[in-house]
Design a protein around this motif. Structure first.
Motif, PDB file in Angstrom:
ATOM      1  N   ALA A 125       0.913  -1.167  -0.091  1.00 34.30           N
ATOM      2  CA  ALA A 125      -0.208  -0.040  -0.057  1.00 34.30           C
ATOM      3  C   ALA A 125       0.913   1.283  -0.124  1.00 34.30           C
ATOM      4  O   ALA A 125       0.193   2.275  -0.425  1.00 34.30           O
ATOM      5  CB  ALA A 125      -0.748  -0.038   1.189  1.00 34.30           C
ATOM      6  N   SER A 126       2.172   1.198   0.176  1.00 41.27           N
ATOM      7  CA  SER A 126       3.066   2.237   0.225  1.00 41.27           C
ATOM      8  C   SER A 126       3.600   2.839  -0.949  1.00 41.27           C
ATOM      9  O   SER A 126       4.320   3.795  -1.384  1.00 41.27           O
ATOM     10  CB  SER A 126       4.275   2.064   1.137  1.00 41.27           C
ATOM     11  N   ILE A 127       2.695   2.112  -2.030  1.00 38.05           N
ATOM     12  CA  ILE A 127       3.231   2.603  -3.597  1.00 38.05           C
ATOM     13  C   ILE A 127       3.008   3.969  -3.673  1.00 38.05           C
ATOM     14  O   ILE A 127       2.063   4.545  -3.382  1.00 38.05           O
ATOM     15  CB  ILE A 127       2.590   1.646  -4.510  1.00 38.05           C
ATOM     16  N   ASP A 128       3.940   4.600  -4.328  1.00 37.69           N
ATOM     17  CA  ASP A 128       3.979   6.165  -4.913  1.00 37.69           C
ATOM     18  C   ASP A 128       4.390   6.182  -6.267  1.00 37.69           C
ATOM     19  O   ASP A 128       5.644   6.169  -6.643  1.00 37.69           O
ATOM     20  CB  ASP A 128       4.664   6.844  -4.028  1.00 37.69           C
ATOM     21  N   THR A 129       3.520   6.691  -7.213  1.00 37.60           N
ATOM     22  CA  THR A 129       3.775   6.785  -8.532  1.00 37.60           C
ATOM     23  C   THR A 129       3.882   8.247  -9.078  1.00 37.60           C
ATOM     24  O   THR A 129       3.922   8.686 -10.077  1.00 37.60           O
ATOM     25  CB  THR A 129       3.018   6.096  -9.555  1.00 37.60           C
ATOM     26  N   GLY A 130       3.471   9.108  -8.012  1.00 40.56           N
ATOM     27  CA  GLY A 130       3.319  10.458  -8.310  1.00 40.56           C
ATOM     28  C   GLY A 130       2.061  11.138  -8.626  1.00 40.56           C
ATOM     29  O   GLY A 130       2.045  12.276  -8.968  1.00 40.56           O
ATOM     30  N   ASP A 131       1.029  10.393  -8.671  1.00 39.71           N
ATOM     31  CA  ASP A 131      -0.322  10.531  -8.896  1.00 39.71           C
ATOM     32  C   ASP A 131      -1.207   9.598  -7.868  1.00 39.71           C
ATOM     33  O   ASP A 131      -1.462   8.478  -8.030  1.00 39.71           O
ATOM     34  CB  ASP A 131      -0.656  10.145 -10.311  1.00 39.71           C
ATOM     35  N   PRO A 132      -2.017  10.441  -6.957  1.00 45.15           N
ATOM     36  CA  PRO A 132      -2.817   9.781  -5.912  1.00 45.15           C
ATOM     37  C   PRO A 132      -3.967   8.719  -6.747  1.00 45.15           C
ATOM     38  O   PRO A 132      -4.227   7.914  -6.249  1.00 45.15           O
ATOM     39  CB  PRO A 132      -3.427  11.043  -5.316  1.00 45.15           C
ATOM     40  N   ASN A 133      -4.546   9.499  -7.567  1.00 46.31           N
ATOM     41  CA  ASN A 133      -5.401   8.606  -8.475  1.00 46.31           C
ATOM     42  C   ASN A 133      -4.903   7.207  -9.067  1.00 46.31           C
ATOM     43  O   ASN A 133      -5.479   6.198  -8.944  1.00 46.31           O
ATOM     44  CB  ASN A 133      -6.148   9.358  -9.531  1.00 46.31           C
ATOM     45  N   ARG A 134      -3.725   7.418  -9.641  1.00 43.22           N
ATOM     46  CA  ARG A 134      -3.132   6.091 -10.232  1.00 43.22           C
ATOM     47  C   ARG A 134      -2.667   5.304  -9.181  1.00 43.22           C
ATOM     48  O   ARG A 134      -2.764   4.203  -9.103  1.00 43.22           O
ATOM     49  CB  ARG A 134      -1.706   6.459 -11.112  1.00 43.22           C
ATOM     50  N   ASP A 135      -2.077   5.897  -7.872  1.00 44.41           N
ATOM     51  CA  ASP A 135      -1.670   4.840  -6.765  1.00 44.41           C
ATOM     52  C   ASP A 135      -2.924   4.151  -6.332  1.00 44.41           C
ATOM     53  O   ASP A 135      -2.722   2.690  -5.984  1.00 44.41           O
ATOM     54  CB  ASP A 135      -1.234   5.879  -5.740  1.00 44.41           C
ATOM     55  N   ALA A 136      -4.111   5.023  -6.163  1.00 40.81           N
ATOM     56  CA  ALA A 136      -5.131   4.146  -5.796  1.00 40.81           C
ATOM     57  C   ALA A 136      -5.527   2.912  -6.553  1.00 40.81           C
ATOM     58  O   ALA A 136      -6.041   1.841  -6.182  1.00 40.81           O
ATOM     59  CB  ALA A 136      -6.426   4.952  -5.538  1.00 40.81           C
ATOM     60  N   HIS A 137      -5.440   3.111  -7.932  1.00 42.17           N
ATOM     61  CA  HIS A 137      -5.736   2.059  -8.869  1.00 42.17           C
ATOM     62  C   HIS A 137      -4.877   0.982  -8.806  1.00 42.17           C
ATOM     63  O   HIS A 137      -5.325  -0.119  -8.943  1.00 42.17           O
ATOM     64  CB  HIS A 137      -5.890   2.799 -10.375  1.00 42.17           C
ATOM     65  N   VAL A 138      -3.545   1.145  -8.908  1.00 47.85           N
ATOM     66  CA  VAL A 138      -2.578   0.288  -8.506  1.00 47.85           C
ATOM     67  C   VAL A 138      -2.838  -0.698  -7.398  1.00 47.85           C
ATOM     68  O   VAL A 138      -2.537  -1.648  -7.109  1.00 47.85           O
ATOM     69  CB  VAL A 138      -1.257   0.874  -8.541  1.00 47.85           C
ATOM     70  N   ARG A 139      -3.330   0.229  -6.018  1.00 49.10           N
ATOM     71  CA  ARG A 139      -3.439  -0.745  -5.067  1.00 49.10           C
ATOM     72  C   ARG A 139      -4.682  -1.562  -5.054  1.00 49.10           C
ATOM     73  O   ARG A 139      -4.973  -2.432  -4.372  1.00 49.10           O
ATOM     74  CB  ARG A 139      -3.867   0.471  -3.807  1.00 49.10           C
ATOM     75  N   SER A 140      -5.649  -1.337  -5.839  1.00 43.00           N
ATOM     76  CA  SER A 140      -6.772  -2.017  -6.281  1.00 43.00           C
ATOM     77  C   SER A 140      -6.587  -3.640  -6.731  1.00 43.00           C
ATOM     78  O   SER A 140      -5.347  -3.910  -7.220  1.00 43.00           O
ATOM     79  CB  SER A 140      -7.605  -1.485  -7.358  1.00 43.00           C
ATOM     80  N   ALA A 141      -7.639  -4.214  -6.915  1.00 40.04           N
ATOM     81  CA  ALA A 141      -7.770  -5.707  -7.298  1.00 40.04           C
ATOM     82  C   ALA A 141      -6.994  -5.917  -8.859  1.00 40.04           C
ATOM     83  O   ALA A 141      -6.781  -6.924  -9.340  1.00 40.04           O
ATOM     84  CB  ALA A 141      -8.839  -6.133  -7.198  1.00 40.04           C
ATOM     85  N   ASP A 142      -7.142  -4.731  -9.800  1.00 39.98           N
ATOM     86  CA  ASP A 142      -6.734  -4.656 -10.997  1.00 39.98           C
ATOM     87  C   ASP A 142      -5.004  -5.112 -10.778  1.00 39.98           C
ATOM     88  O   ASP A 142      -4.620  -5.598 -12.051  1.00 39.98           O
ATOM     89  CB  ASP A 142      -6.894  -3.429 -11.668  1.00 39.98           C
ATOM     90  N   PHE A 143      -4.470  -4.585  -9.710  1.00 43.36           N
ATOM     91  CA  PHE A 143      -2.984  -4.891  -9.914  1.00 43.36           C
ATOM     92  C   PHE A 143      -2.550  -5.400  -8.569  1.00 43.36           C
ATOM     93  O   PHE A 143      -2.262  -6.450  -8.515  1.00 43.36           O
ATOM     94  CB  PHE A 143      -2.391  -3.192 -10.274  1.00 43.36           C
ATOM     95  N   LEU A 144      -2.244  -4.773  -7.665  1.00 43.05           N
ATOM     96  CA  LEU A 144      -1.403  -5.218  -6.500  1.00 43.05           C
ATOM     97  C   LEU A 144      -2.484  -6.161  -5.417  1.00 43.05           C
ATOM     98  O   LEU A 144      -2.127  -6.722  -4.661  1.00 43.05           O
ATOM     99  CB  LEU A 144      -0.706  -4.209  -5.655  1.00 43.05           C
TER     100      LEU A 144
END
Length: 192
Positions: A72-91
């Protein structure tokens, strides 16, 4: 004999860290990645929370690494993208909050370069991963203790870990590349 000299030894003509347990200092380390986006650019990200130990053995090839990353500590520089990457679609951090890496038996290639093969677990799926690494040396600081530096890179295929989210582009290709490049910089503190 200085503290640094007591924290290193020479093995086959190469200065290596002394045997013992070395703890990763997350404040002075970095776990990051790069992935292709829209086939024309690269997106970078990093993880803000991780920990681990390096057990340096008397025989270097018997050394071990254990590391854990808070997904959950992922940081791509965009809060919306981070939320998507935390979702079931990714991590899928709700069901798989931790990414782990466990390795043993580094193999020296040349000089201070070596390979480290271990098991990487993402989303509950474990696959072997080989990292190309470089030992950067040991230093002793009066207030910060004895530290060793390491750099490592490697590549994984996101599909191998059940991350199949993607979208086809009208111009051909896909929104995301399958290959994710891992880039790791470690500073580890020798524990007494």
């Amino acid at each position: 004999m200085s503290s640094t000299e007591q924290s290193v030894r020479t093995v086959d003509g190469l200065e290596l860290p002394a045997p013992g347990t070395w703890e990763i200092d997350a404040v002075h380390s970095n776990v990051s990645f790069v992935v292709r986006h829209l086939m024309v650019s690269k997106v970078r990200g990093k993880f803000g929370k991780f920990s681990g130990t390096i057990q340096v053995a008397e025989q270097p090839e018997d050394s071990k690494v254990q590391a854990s990353i808070d997904a959950a500590s992922i940081d791509t520089g965009d809060p919306n993208r981070d939320a998507h990457v935390r979702s079931a679609d990714f991590l899928d951090v709700e069901n798989h909050p931790t990414i782990t890496f466990s390795a043993s038996g580094p193999i020296r290639k040349r000089g201070s370069d070596f390979t480290l093969t271990g098991d990487l677990t993402v989303r509950g799926t474990t696959k072997p991963v080989t990292l190309d690494a470089e030992y950067l040396g040991v230093v002793t600081h009066p207030q910060m203790g004895t530290r060793m530096g390491l750099s490592a890179t490697g590549e994984i295929n996101k599909d191998d870990f059940g991350v199949s989210f993607n979208a086809a582009l009208e111009t051909g290709g896909f929104m995301l590349g399958k290959t994710i490049r891992l880039e790791i910089e470690v500073q580890a503190i020798r524990k007494s």
